[in-house]
Design an enzyme around this catalytic site. Sequence first.
Site, short mmCIF file in Angstrom:
data_model
loop_
_atom_site.label_atom_id
_atom_site.label_comp_id
_atom_site.label_asym_id
_atom_site.label_seq_id
_atom_site.Cartn_x
_atom_site.Cartn_y
_atom_site.Cartn_z
N ASP A 148 0.83 -1.19 0.00
CA ASP A 148 0.00 0.00 0.00
C ASP A 148 0.87 1.25 0.00
O ASP A 148 1.66 1.48 0.92
CB ASP A 148 -0.90 -0.03 1.24
N THR A 179 -4.96 5.77 -3.24
CA THR A 179 -3.88 6.54 -2.62
C THR A 179 -2.57 6.41 -3.40
O THR A 179 -1.82 7.39 -3.51
CB THR A 179 -3.64 6.10 -1.16
N THR A 180 -2.30 5.23 -3.93
CA THR A 180 -1.06 5.09 -4.72
C THR A 180 -1.23 5.84 -6.04
O THR A 180 -0.34 6.59 -6.46
CB THR A 180 -0.76 3.60 -5.00
N ASP A 233 -10.05 -1.06 2.47
CA ASP A 233 -10.26 -0.65 1.09
C ASP A 233 -11.61 -1.14 0.58
O ASP A 233 -12.36 -0.40 -0.04
CB ASP A 233 -9.16 -1.23 0.18
P1 ADP Z 1 -4.44 2.53 -5.22
O1 ADP Z 1 -3.76 2.77 -3.90
O2 ADP Z 1 -4.26 3.69 -6.14
O3 ADP Z 1 -5.84 2.10 -5.09
P2 ADP Z 1 -3.87 -0.17 -6.05
O4 ADP Z 1 -2.59 -0.87 -5.77
O5 ADP Z 1 -5.06 -0.57 -5.30
O6 ADP Z 1 -3.58 1.38 -5.89
O7 ADP Z 1 -4.14 -0.29 -7.60
C1 ADP Z 1 -5.24 0.29 -8.20
C2 ADP Z 1 -5.15 0.15 -9.69
O8 ADP Z 1 -5.10 -1.23 -10.06
C3 ADP Z 1 -6.37 0.73 -10.37
O9 ADP Z 1 -5.98 1.50 -11.47
C4 ADP Z 1 -7.14 -0.50 -10.80
O10 ADP Z 1 -7.94 -0.26 -11.93
C5 ADP Z 1 -6.04 -1.48 -11.08
N1 ADP Z 1 -6.49 -2.87 -11.02
C6 ADP Z 1 -7.09 -3.50 -10.01
N2 ADP Z 1 -7.37 -4.79 -10.34
C7 ADP Z 1 -6.92 -4.97 -11.59
C8 ADP Z 1 -6.90 -6.08 -12.49
N3 ADP Z 1 -7.39 -7.25 -12.15
N4 ADP Z 1 -6.34 -5.89 -13.70
C9 ADP Z 1 -5.82 -4.71 -14.04
N5 ADP Z 1 -5.81 -3.63 -13.24
C10 ADP Z 1 -6.36 -3.75 -12.03
MG MG Z 2 -6.59 0.34 -4.32
#
Ligand code: ADP
Ligand code: MG
Length: 520
Positions: free
Chosen positions: A69, A102-103, A395
């Site tokens: 995270d 957040t990322t 989340d």
């Molecule tokens: P954040 O802290 O920004 O939420 P995450 O590590 O949760 O970061 O990643 C979020 C990103 O990952 C989003 O852009 C989401 O659309 C993408 N994502 C989540 N699941 C998948 C998947 N199965 N395939 C491709 N992208 C995905």
């Molecule tokens: Mg996320």
Amino acid sequence: MAQVISGQIGGQPILILREGSSRNTGKDAQRNNIMAAKVVTNVVKSALGPKGMDKMLIDSLGDAAITSDGATILKEMDIQHPVAKMMVEVAEATDYEVGDGTTSVMVFVGRLLEEAEELLDKNVHPTIIVEGYRRAADKALEIFGDIAVSVKATDRVVLRKVAMTSMASKIVRGYLAGLSIDAVLKVAEKRGKGYVVDLDNIEVEMKAGGSIVETKLIEGMVIDKRVIHSGMPRRVEGARIALLDYALEIEKTDFDAKIQIERPEQIQAFLDEEERMLRVMVDKIVGAGANVLIYQKGFDDLLQHFLAKKAILAVRQAKKSSMEKLAKATGGQIVSSVDGLSGVELGSAKLVEERKVGDDKWMFIEGCEDPKAVTILVRSGTEKIGDEAERSLHDALCVVRDVVEAPVVVAGGGASEIEVSSRLRKWAEGLSGRVQLATLNFAEAMEVIPMTLAENAGLDPIDILVDLRARHEKGELWAGVDMFGGGVCDMAGLDVFEPLVVKEQIVKAASGSACMILRI
Ligand code: ADP
Ligand code: MG
């Protein structure tokens, strides 16, 4: 010049510039700030998406935390640079507003600043860049709204897709997704045509020991307290619960301070009187129909004894916040005097029971009818896994709440960002002057999300980007990065969906923050 301090990730030092004793001015300071932002972005970038890398963080005391995270990574690092701190704050604000993204927001800020740097090199003035970014952000919000899909707030199928996407990297996500949806829908309150969800009404309690699949939703509350007296029942079915927040004790000041005791019989008389009053209190509690007493203060020994004799299960020193949630969960009211206790104030639960959880004994107040506060009890093999499960749950609860409150979604995997970027470009073509350059760079910056996802999946970001642009040009609205399949794919078909409000928050917070940094 700047001094260097280090944090540690996986044993590798990372350097974050800190302002030294000499101050930089003007352009130098601006370049420095942009550089600090880029460093932060590079730290968190590899954590984006389900294939994001886990980072091991070692704090100054040598304790390790493992997480993927982005915000957590930064929180654990000793960050000194004011711009780096601003980026942490923007991630925290995003967490507070929508609970996810957040990322992404940090990655986007970094990229916006990188694009700004390019413009600065072309002698575009920062105020022009800021203006262009502002206009592009407004337009991006409008486009996100246009492409988003309205859903039904209580549609479990959709909520599940959104919850699963937020926990995409986690093994037990199917299980936790179901729990989060149940919990949010339990506490959701109808307001007008929609719903509001106060996540404070979902208590998440963590206890190491056991396995994640023993994590469960309690339709009521779990409190970290024991039954106070050995003579009391440990289990009450069909509980009628009195919630009391005042002192169930006799005022002793009179006896101690004012009354002059002349004969030993007088002491006895006072003690008898005290006992009589306590009995009256207990009778009132029993008379109101209560068989469980949850109490915010401490208890007199004698009172405990009397309550035990009447087979009342009593818990003392419950926290004020627990009392309030108990009232919501059991449908009871907190009262301040047994005198007013008529029975209607009592809460109810199918079962109140003291149970062993790990090494402790906790009270379970469960099976409440239509509870407006619930508890998720997280179990896990180790505390570290538990912490990560708690974050995943956070989340999931947040994104489910987001959609229940504002039932509009977009597909993930960078699909919506590519679409918005391409429409932004078309819109920017109609603009002129240097502001146009800034809006075009903003559009390009949006592509950092799919490109980073591709990179983290071990794919070639440029190839993916070319493919994505072509597919969107052909009208494939939800073509995005299939991180598991390894290519470009229809994200809607893969059930990868996110709340629109998360995307809106990312655009607003990242552009706001980038502009602020550019104006320093
Ligand atoms: P954040 O802290 O920004 O939420 P995450 O590590 O949760 O970061 O990643 C979020 C990103 O990952 C989003 O852009 C989401 O659309 C993408 N994502 C989540 N699941 C998948 C998947 N199965 N395939 C491709 N992208 C995905
Ligand atoms: Mg996320």
